[in-house]
Scaffold this active site. Structure first.
Site, PDB file in Angstrom:
ATOM      1  N   GLY A  14      36.665  40.397  35.585  1.00 26.06           N
ATOM      2  CA  GLY A  14      36.395  41.808  35.904  1.00 26.06           C
ATOM      3  C   GLY A  14      37.321  42.298  37.006  1.00 26.06           C
ATOM      4  CG  ASP A 161      28.016  48.760  52.533  1.00 24.12           C
ATOM      5  OD1 ASP A 161      28.373  49.663  51.765  1.00 24.12           O
ATOM      6  OD2 ASP A 161      27.354  47.781  52.156  1.00 24.12           O
ATOM      7  CG  HIS A 189      25.719  47.271  48.745  1.00 30.45           C
ATOM      8  ND1 HIS A 189      26.750  47.855  49.439  1.00 30.45           N
ATOM      9  CD2 HIS A 189      26.050  47.363  47.440  1.00 30.45           C
ATOM     10  CE1 HIS A 189      27.667  48.280  48.588  1.00 30.45           C
ATOM     11  NE2 HIS A 189      27.266  47.993  47.368  1.00 30.45           N
TER      12      HIS A 189
HETATM   13  P1  NAI Z   1      33.629  44.834  35.985  1.00 33.50           P
HETATM   14  O1  NAI Z   1      32.792  45.446  34.902  1.00 33.50           O
HETATM   15  O2  NAI Z   1      35.086  45.160  36.065  1.00 33.50           O
HETATM   16  O3  NAI Z   1      33.513  43.257  35.906  1.00 33.50           O
HETATM   17  C1  NAI Z   1      32.306  42.591  35.725  1.00 33.50           C
HETATM   18  C2  NAI Z   1      32.644  41.347  34.941  1.00 33.50           C
HETATM   19  O4  NAI Z   1      31.463  40.556  34.877  1.00 33.50           O
HETATM   20  C3  NAI Z   1      33.088  41.635  33.513  1.00 33.50           C
HETATM   21  O5  NAI Z   1      34.334  40.975  33.266  1.00 33.50           O
HETATM   22  C4  NAI Z   1      31.952  41.044  32.651  1.00 33.50           C
HETATM   23  O6  NAI Z   1      32.452  40.455  31.454  1.00 33.50           O
HETATM   24  C5  NAI Z   1      31.407  39.986  33.597  1.00 33.50           C
HETATM   25  N1  NAI Z   1      29.994  39.642  33.350  1.00 33.50           N
HETATM   26  C6  NAI Z   1      28.957  40.435  32.980  1.00 33.50           C
HETATM   27  N2  NAI Z   1      27.828  39.721  32.867  1.00 33.50           N
HETATM   28  C7  NAI Z   1      28.155  38.461  33.209  1.00 33.50           C
HETATM   29  C8  NAI Z   1      27.418  37.245  33.281  1.00 33.50           C
HETATM   30  N3  NAI Z   1      26.116  37.202  32.955  1.00 33.50           N
HETATM   31  N4  NAI Z   1      28.065  36.124  33.663  1.00 33.50           N
HETATM   32  C9  NAI Z   1      29.372  36.139  33.961  1.00 33.50           C
HETATM   33  N5  NAI Z   1      30.144  37.251  33.888  1.00 33.50           N
HETATM   34  C10 NAI Z   1      29.524  38.381  33.518  1.00 33.50           C
HETATM   35  O7  NAI Z   1      32.875  45.171  37.342  1.00 33.50           O
HETATM   36  P2  NAI Z   1      33.424  45.032  38.831  1.00 33.50           P
HETATM   37  O8  NAI Z   1      34.055  46.316  39.244  1.00 33.50           O
HETATM   38  O9  NAI Z   1      34.191  43.769  38.967  1.00 33.50           O
HETATM   39  O10 NAI Z   1      32.033  44.942  39.639  1.00 33.50           O
HETATM   40  C11 NAI Z   1      31.199  43.806  39.536  1.00 33.50           C
HETATM   41  C12 NAI Z   1      29.892  44.040  40.253  1.00 33.50           C
HETATM   42  O11 NAI Z   1      30.110  44.217  41.639  1.00 33.50           O
HETATM   43  C13 NAI Z   1      29.111  45.271  39.797  1.00 33.50           C
HETATM   44  O12 NAI Z   1      27.737  44.922  39.709  1.00 33.50           O
HETATM   45  C14 NAI Z   1      29.316  46.250  40.924  1.00 33.50           C
HETATM   46  O13 NAI Z   1      28.244  47.167  40.998  1.00 33.50           O
HETATM   47  C15 NAI Z   1      29.310  45.298  42.101  1.00 33.50           C
HETATM   48  N6  NAI Z   1      29.886  45.830  43.334  1.00 33.50           N
HETATM   49  C16 NAI Z   1      29.301  45.457  44.517  1.00 33.50           C
HETATM   50  C17 NAI Z   1      29.773  45.913  45.719  1.00 33.50           C
HETATM   51  C18 NAI Z   1      29.112  45.506  47.004  1.00 33.50           C
HETATM   52  O14 NAI Z   1      29.548  46.012  48.064  1.00 33.50           O
HETATM   53  N7  NAI Z   1      28.111  44.653  47.037  1.00 33.50           N
HETATM   54  C19 NAI Z   1      30.937  46.791  45.780  1.00 33.50           C
HETATM   55  C20 NAI Z   1      31.524  47.104  44.509  1.00 33.50           C
HETATM   56  C21 NAI Z   1      30.988  46.627  43.332  1.00 33.50           C
END
Ligand code: NAI
Length: 329
Positions: A14, A161, A189
């Site tokens: 991702g 944050d 968060h």
């Molecule tokens: P993305 O959609 O680009 O990547 C997520 C990846 O996880 C995808 O490649 C998908 O195939 C994979 N995936 C989905 N379910 C899975 C599972 N059960 N096991 C393994 N892989 C799985 O999303 P991105 O932008 O990388 O964001 C990921 C997460 O991080 C989201 O939940 C987002 O809300 C969260 N996030 C958290 C932040 C924080 O400050 N805590 C800040 C920004 C994003």
């Protein structure tokens, strides 16, 4: 030769995963003398993308990268075998029109399985950082299914944050961001989080003495940090990725190195009741680390304004916990 550290990354293909892996492999996070074996974990349909990332990791010729192993999320026990760190990034992002409670219900089961598999297969001293949202409650779910892993080894990410808040204070004060220290993020968060300007310092002075526009601190500053994720989505058409990856890596680096005096690490951990935060909730606190163990820093000033902000975000966390009660053993 130093024993390699095994670092698992879920959602490795991702946006955030891709921005994380190369820096983990480069020696930047665990040091130039510490070999790392990466465990890349993805959904079955994303295994092809992992092959491409593996090629790119090889093509970087990182001296500290001692191996790359790829796994399907169908077999998490294999994926987490003997790992020392797990970055839980993979999860379903919030879709259009989806309520936060819907997201919790969709992602909750992912973290049930994650916790069980970590408990069964990971190193007994594994550290887990949950990034996938809603990260505090996902962390609570996973931790609850891993009774054999110490509670102190579970973290949810509020560092993005913290970094956002430090930058906003620096811009307002017209000082370099390195001059800003001791910024804590309390609670969830989410848009209820409380970025604490009261205990923040700029050039060693209270931020509220350096920034005399207190109305700005109490309103614009807080809402800008709370809404920053949404602002990035609106401008970029995609959610924060490089900055989120950077924050995840900052969290790990801060936990494995001693915290300089007068500064704090912001991360969400299991509440022990400090600052009146209900026990058993994964809440953002100011932490310090000696490089091995961390503690919640005591003595932060909490006035009536801060108290009401902290209570609001803790109430949201309690509601989230109640929404997933059936997923908590
Ligand atoms: P993305 O959609 O680009 O990547 C997520 C990846 O996880 C995808 O490649 C998908 O195939 C994979 N995936 C989905 N379910 C899975 C599972 N059960 N096991 C393994 N892989 C799985 O999303 P991105 O932008 O990388 O964001 C990921 C997460 O991080 C989201 O939940 C987002 O809300 C969260 N996030 C958290 C932040 C924080 O400050 N805590 C800040 C920004 C994003």
């Amino acid at each position: 030769m130093t024993k390699p550290l095994r670092v698992a990354v879920t959602g490795a293909a991702g946006q955030i995963g891709y921005a994380t892996l190369f820096r983990l492999a480069s020696g930047e996070i665990f040091g130039a003398q510490q070999p790392v074996i990466l465990h890349l974990i993805e959904l079955p349909q994303a295994q092809g993308a992992l092959d491409g990332i593996h090629m790119e990791l090889d093509d970087c010729a990182f001296a500290t990268l001692a191996g790359v192993e790829k796994f399907s999320s169908d077999n998490l026990e294999l994926a987490f075998k003997d790992v020392d760190w797990v970055l839980c990034i993979g999860s379903i992002p919030r879709g259009k029109g989806m309520e936060r409670s819907d997201l919790i219900r969709i992602n909750g089961p992912i973290f049930t399985n994650t916790g069980k598999a970590i408990n069964a297969a990971a190193s007994r001293d594994v550290k887990v950082l949950v990034v996938g949202n809603p990260c505090n409650t996902n962390c609570l779910i996973a931790m609850s299914h891993a009774p054999d892993i110490p509670r102190a080894n579970w973290f949810a990410m509020t560092r993005l944050d913290q970094n956002r808040a430090a930058s906003q204070l620096a811009i307002k004060a017209q000082r370099p961001v390195a001059a800003v220290q001791n910024v804590a993020i309390w609670g969830n968060h989410s848009a209820t989080q409380y970025p604490d300007f009261m205990n923040a310092k700029i050039d060693g002075q209270p931020a509220s003495q350096v920034i005399t526009d207190h109305e700005w601190l109490k309103s614009t500053f807080i809402s800008t940090v709370q809404q920053r994720g949404a602002a990035v989505i609106a401008a970029r058409g995609a959610s924060s990725a490089a900055s989120a990856a950077n924050a995840a890596l900052d969290t790990v680096k801060s936990l494995v190195n001693p915290t300089p005096a007068g500064t704090c690490i912001s991360a969400a951990v299991l509440s022990d009741g400090s600052y009146g935060v209900e026990e058993g909730i994964i809440s953002g606190f100011p932490l310090s680390s000696d490089g091995k163990n961390w503690k919640i820093i005591q003595g932060f000033q909490v006035d009536e304004f801060s108290r009401s902000k902290i209570d609001a975000t803790i109430n949201e966390l309690k509601t989230e916990r109640d929404t997933v009660k059936d997923l908590l053993p």
